[in-house]
Design a protein around this motif. Structure first.
Motif, PDB file in Angstrom:
ATOM      1  N   TYR A  81       1.059  -0.997  -0.389  1.00  0.00           N
ATOM      2  CA  TYR A  81      -0.246  -0.137  -0.049  1.00  0.00           C
ATOM      3  C   TYR A  81       0.553   1.536   0.239  1.00  0.00           C
ATOM      4  CZ  TYR A  81      -3.191  -3.446   1.852  1.00  0.00           C
ATOM      5  OH  TYR A  81      -4.238  -4.282   1.459  1.00  0.00           O
ATOM      6  N   TYR A  82       0.862   2.007  -1.264  1.00  0.00           N
ATOM      7  CA  TYR A  82       2.008   3.446  -1.241  1.00  0.00           C
ATOM      8  C   TYR A  82       1.075   4.608  -0.564  1.00  0.00           C
ATOM      9  CZ  TYR A  82       4.088   0.347  -4.062  1.00  0.00           C
ATOM     10  OH  TYR A  82       4.953  -0.873  -4.973  1.00  0.00           O
ATOM     11  N   ILE A  83       0.814   4.839   1.436  1.00  0.00           N
ATOM     12  CA  ILE A  83       0.791   5.561   2.115  1.00  0.00           C
ATOM     13  C   ILE A  83       0.945   6.842   1.529  1.00  0.00           C
ATOM     14  CG2 ILE A  83      -0.058   5.725   4.258  1.00  0.00           C
ATOM     15  CD1 ILE A  83       0.775   3.130   5.348  1.00  0.00           C
ATOM     16  N   PHE A  84       2.422   7.168   0.896  1.00  0.00           N
ATOM     17  CA  PHE A  84       2.598   8.548   0.913  1.00  0.00           C
ATOM     18  C   PHE A  84       3.260   8.917  -0.562  1.00  0.00           C
ATOM     19  CE2 PHE A  84       4.731   6.994   4.849  1.00  0.00           C
ATOM     20  CZ  PHE A  84       3.427   8.241   5.741  1.00  0.00           C
ATOM     21  N   GLY A  85       2.836   7.458  -1.721  1.00  0.00           N
ATOM     22  CA  GLY A  85       2.418   8.210  -3.096  1.00  0.00           C
ATOM     23  C   GLY A  85       4.041   6.684  -3.663  1.00  0.00           C
ATOM     24  N   LYS A  86       4.200   6.991  -4.777  1.00  0.00           N
ATOM     25  CA  LYS A  86       4.705   5.848  -5.261  1.00  0.00           C
ATOM     26  C   LYS A  86       5.846   5.745  -6.001  1.00  0.00           C
ATOM     27  CE  LYS A  86       4.065   1.503  -7.943  1.00  0.00           C
ATOM     28  NZ  LYS A  86       3.256   0.528  -9.250  1.00  0.00           N
ATOM     29  N   GLU A  87       7.349   5.959  -5.798  1.00  0.00           N
ATOM     30  CA  GLU A  87       8.438   6.034  -6.311  1.00  0.00           C
ATOM     31  C   GLU A  87       8.936   7.514  -6.449  1.00  0.00           C
ATOM     32  OE1 GLU A  87       9.023   3.823  -9.829  1.00  0.00           O
ATOM     33  OE2 GLU A  87       8.600   1.511  -8.863  1.00  0.00           O
ATOM     34  N   GLY A  88       8.649   7.937  -5.643  1.00  0.00           N
ATOM     35  CA  GLY A  88       8.922   9.645  -5.432  1.00  0.00           C
ATOM     36  C   GLY A  88       9.958  10.190  -5.598  1.00  0.00           C
ATOM     37  N   ALA A  89      10.963   8.974  -4.505  1.00  0.00           N
ATOM     38  CA  ALA A  89      12.097   9.546  -4.139  1.00  0.00           C
ATOM     39  C   ALA A  89      12.791   8.585  -5.389  1.00  0.00           C
ATOM     40  CB  ALA A  89      12.599   8.776  -2.713  1.00  0.00           C
ATOM     41  N   LYS A  90      12.443   8.028  -6.138  1.00  0.00           N
ATOM     42  CA  LYS A  90      13.095   7.188  -7.071  1.00  0.00           C
ATOM     43  C   LYS A  90      13.222   8.217  -8.329  1.00  0.00           C
ATOM     44  CE  LYS A  90      13.141   3.017  -9.495  1.00  0.00           C
ATOM     45  NZ  LYS A  90      12.626   1.338  -9.478  1.00  0.00           N
ATOM     46  N   ASN A  91      11.955   9.332  -8.391  1.00  0.00           N
ATOM     47  CA  ASN A  91      11.547   9.334  -9.858  1.00  0.00           C
ATOM     48  C   ASN A  91      12.857  10.733  -9.194  1.00  0.00           C
ATOM     49  OD1 ASN A  91      10.285   7.829 -10.933  1.00  0.00           O
ATOM     50  ND2 ASN A  91       8.073   8.567 -10.337  1.00  0.00           N
ATOM     51  N   LEU A  92      13.039  11.372  -8.185  1.00  0.00           N
ATOM     52  CA  LEU A  92      13.468  12.666  -7.878  1.00  0.00           C
ATOM     53  C   LEU A  92      14.896  12.422  -8.005  1.00  0.00           C
ATOM     54  CD1 LEU A  92      13.468  15.983  -6.603  1.00  0.00           C
ATOM     55  CD2 LEU A  92      13.714  14.541  -4.639  1.00  0.00           C
ATOM     56  N   ALA A  93      15.540  11.418  -7.609  1.00  0.00           N
ATOM     57  CA  ALA A  93      17.323  10.979  -8.449  1.00  0.00           C
ATOM     58  C   ALA A  93      16.790  10.621  -9.474  1.00  0.00           C
ATOM     59  CB  ALA A  93      17.123   9.179  -7.688  1.00  0.00           C
ATOM     60  N   ALA A  94      16.094  10.235 -10.205  1.00  0.00           N
ATOM     61  CA  ALA A  94      16.184  10.775 -11.734  1.00  0.00           C
ATOM     62  C   ALA A  94      16.296  12.171 -12.544  1.00  0.00           C
ATOM     63  CB  ALA A  94      15.173   9.443 -12.214  1.00  0.00           C
ATOM     64  N   ASP A  95      15.715  13.074 -11.918  1.00  0.00           N
ATOM     65  CA  ASP A  95      15.526  14.390 -12.310  1.00  0.00           C
ATOM     66  C   ASP A  95      16.797  14.430 -11.762  1.00  0.00           C
ATOM     67  OD1 ASP A  95      12.922  13.772 -13.641  1.00  0.00           O
ATOM     68  OD2 ASP A  95      12.042  14.502 -11.609  1.00  0.00           O
ATOM     69  N   LEU A  96      16.955  14.410 -10.980  1.00  0.00           N
ATOM     70  CA  LEU A  96      18.444  14.946 -10.367  1.00  0.00           C
ATOM     71  C   LEU A  96      19.740  14.423 -10.929  1.00  0.00           C
ATOM     72  CD1 LEU A  96      17.876  16.129  -6.857  1.00  0.00           C
ATOM     73  CD2 LEU A  96      17.187  17.514  -8.898  1.00  0.00           C
ATOM     74  N   GLU A  97      19.809  13.465 -11.640  1.00  0.00           N
ATOM     75  CA  GLU A  97      20.317  12.102 -11.966  1.00  0.00           C
ATOM     76  C   GLU A  97      21.618  12.498 -10.780  1.00  0.00           C
ATOM     77  OE1 GLU A  97      22.182  14.998 -15.135  1.00  0.00           O
ATOM     78  OE2 GLU A  97      20.888  14.391 -16.403  1.00  0.00           O
ATOM     79  N   VAL A  98      21.183  11.754 -10.166  1.00  0.00           N
ATOM     80  CA  VAL A  98      22.010  11.493  -8.565  1.00  0.00           C
ATOM     81  C   VAL A  98      21.351   9.514  -8.723  1.00  0.00           C
ATOM     82  CG1 VAL A  98      22.483  13.346  -7.448  1.00  0.00           C
ATOM     83  CG2 VAL A  98      20.540  12.196  -7.213  1.00  0.00           C
ATOM     84  N   PRO A  99      22.762   9.249  -7.887  1.00  0.00           N
ATOM     85  CA  PRO A  99      22.188   8.005  -8.225  1.00  0.00           C
ATOM     86  C   PRO A  99      21.107   7.619  -7.247  1.00  0.00           C
ATOM     87  CG  PRO A  99      24.207   8.054  -7.722  1.00  0.00           C
ATOM     88  CD  PRO A  99      24.184   9.588  -7.400  1.00  0.00           C
ATOM     89  N   PHE A 100      20.190   6.614  -6.982  1.00  0.00           N
ATOM     90  CA  PHE A 100      18.800   6.325  -6.266  1.00  0.00           C
ATOM     91  C   PHE A 100      19.390   4.432  -5.936  1.00  0.00           C
ATOM     92  CE2 PHE A 100      14.303   3.413  -5.319  1.00  0.00           C
ATOM     93  CZ  PHE A 100      14.831   4.385  -4.543  1.00  0.00           C
ATOM     94  N   LEU A 101      19.640   4.320  -4.059  1.00  0.00           N
ATOM     95  CA  LEU A 101      20.405   4.286  -3.592  1.00  0.00           C
ATOM     96  C   LEU A 101      19.209   2.302  -3.113  1.00  0.00           C
ATOM     97  CD1 LEU A 101      22.677   5.521  -1.261  1.00  0.00           C
ATOM     98  CD2 LEU A 101      22.602   4.883  -3.320  1.00  0.00           C
ATOM     99  N   GLY A 102      18.086   2.301  -2.921  1.00  0.00           N
ATOM    100  CA  GLY A 102      16.832   2.438  -2.703  1.00  0.00           C
ATOM    101  C   GLY A 102      16.006   1.828  -1.777  1.00  0.00           C
TER     102      GLY A 102
END
Length: 377
Positions: free
Chosen positions: A288-309
């Motif tokens: 259950y994605y209570i706070f939204g889905k993959e927000g930090a993952k997408n932010l990492a892609a937008d800022l071109e920094v690694p997504f650690l997990g």
């Protein structure tokens, strides 16, 4: 008199920009030379905007042409400033024996930054690294609780004739926190300079010994404590923790921007998404994605920094922190797997970052036991 371009270039080869070793032509400072009868236009590109260097370069060019080519030449010098691209810098005073210093930060409070720091530390220890945590969250030190060492106090030891604090140790991790020096019900009401002084004592007046990683649990936001730490220590890199919702991501973006701004220039090793989804114990397959889905993952892609997990929101994660036994110590659980993946990725990003440093400043990892992210020699 018609001026000869080759003669002018030969004259410019006899001078250099202040601070450069090579002459103007070899260094690439001279971008173009144009002649029109007895007129000459020289285009220069300098890496520093300092007025005295610009003026000196202009005078030297005119003098060289007048003396070596034609004393009545009409010379015009155009100067453009292009700052040289900087490599990641290591700032601050080196601490003997500490190979890598990783700052764990978040744009806002309540996203689980201290929980992530504690679990990263014990996972590194399980992998065979020597690890320490500096709890720099002056106004909300929670590391002693998460390691079940609230009642402990650092001992005084003598190192090379000097009295030093010996960090408290549990679960294979050395710990220093302002929480060891205050009463449980006592609020820390300090101004910036006083807090910075306390941190410097925990950093430089401590007997940390040999560490592969020191993790620094920073306070939320972007403020005075962060600057004090980065001025005092050679930070290897930073890890940003965020939850997936837009409110947290907006502040996480500011956290990344703080480390990346030119005056600080600390590499961002990656972003961790905490509370990525909720899984009930009785329905382990449900998410259950209570706070939204993959927000930090997408932010990492937008800022071109690694997504650690990503780390799921599980009741056992909260319970383990409250009893002082970090969840990563559990075996064969989703939380153990999540923290192992994040830690492996962080170690790999640290190795990659260190390869890009100049040899004289490089910090090398020498202990790789238990880490499949790194090839053993």
């Amino acid at each position: 008199m018609k001026l000869n371009r080759k003669e002018i270039l030969s004259a410019l080869e006899t001078i250099s920009v202040a601070g450069d070793g090579a002459n103007m032509v070899e260094s690439g400072a001279v971008q173009n030379v144009m002649t029109f009868g007895d007129e000459v236009v020289v285009d220069l590109v300098l890496s520093t905007p300092a007025l005295h260097i610009k003026k000196r370069a202009e005078v030297d060019v005119m003098k060289a042409i007048h003396e070596k080519v034609y004393e009545k030449a009409k010379v015009k010098v155009n100067i453009k400033i292009e700052a040289a691209e900087k490599k990641p810098e290591i700032k601050g005073k080196q601490i003997p024996g500490i190979k890598n210093i990783v700052a764990v930060a978040s744009g806002k409070g309540g996203v689980g930054k201290s929980t992530v720091t504690a679990n990263l530390a014990v996972t590194l220890a399980k992998m065979g690294f020597k690890v320490g945590i500096l709890d720099a969250d002056i106004y909300g030190p929670s590391t002693p609780i998460m390691f079940d060492v609230e009642a402990e106090r650092p001992l005084s030891v003598t190192v090379e004739g000097k009295s030093k604090m010996k960090p408290v140790e549990n679960h294979g991790v050395k710990i220093l926190s302002i929480g060891f020096f205050t009463k449980p019900n006592q609020a820390v009401v300090w101004r910036g300079p006083m807090a910075a002084k306390a941190l410097n004592q925990m950093i430089f007046d401590a007997a940390w010994g040999e560490l592969d990683f020191m993790l620094i649990d920073l306070p939320p936001g972007t403020g005075d404590i962060h600057l004090s730490i980065m001025q005092s220590l050679p930070i290897t890199g930073s890890v940003i923790v965020s939850t997936p919702q837009n409110v947290a991501l907006a502040d996480a973006k500011k956290g990344v921007a703080m480390f990346q701004q030119e005056s600080i220039n600390v590499p961002v090793l990656g972003i961790v998404e905490n509370m990525a989804y909720f899984t009930p114990e009785e329905l382990p397959e449900n998410k259950y994605y209570i706070f939204g889905k993959e927000g930090a993952k997408n932010l990492a892609a937008d800022l071109e920094v690694p997504f650690l997990g990503e780390i799921p929101l599980l009741q056992s994660l909260r319970e383990s922190g409250d009893i002082g036994r970090p969840a990563a110590l559990q075996t064969a659980t989703p939380l153990e797997s999540a923290f192992e993946e994040i830690t492996r990725n962080m170690v790999q990003e640290t190795v990659n970052r260190n390869k890009n440093l100049p040899p004289t400043e490089a910090i090398k990892i020498t202990t790789m036991a238990g880490c499949s992210a790194v090839k053993k020699k």
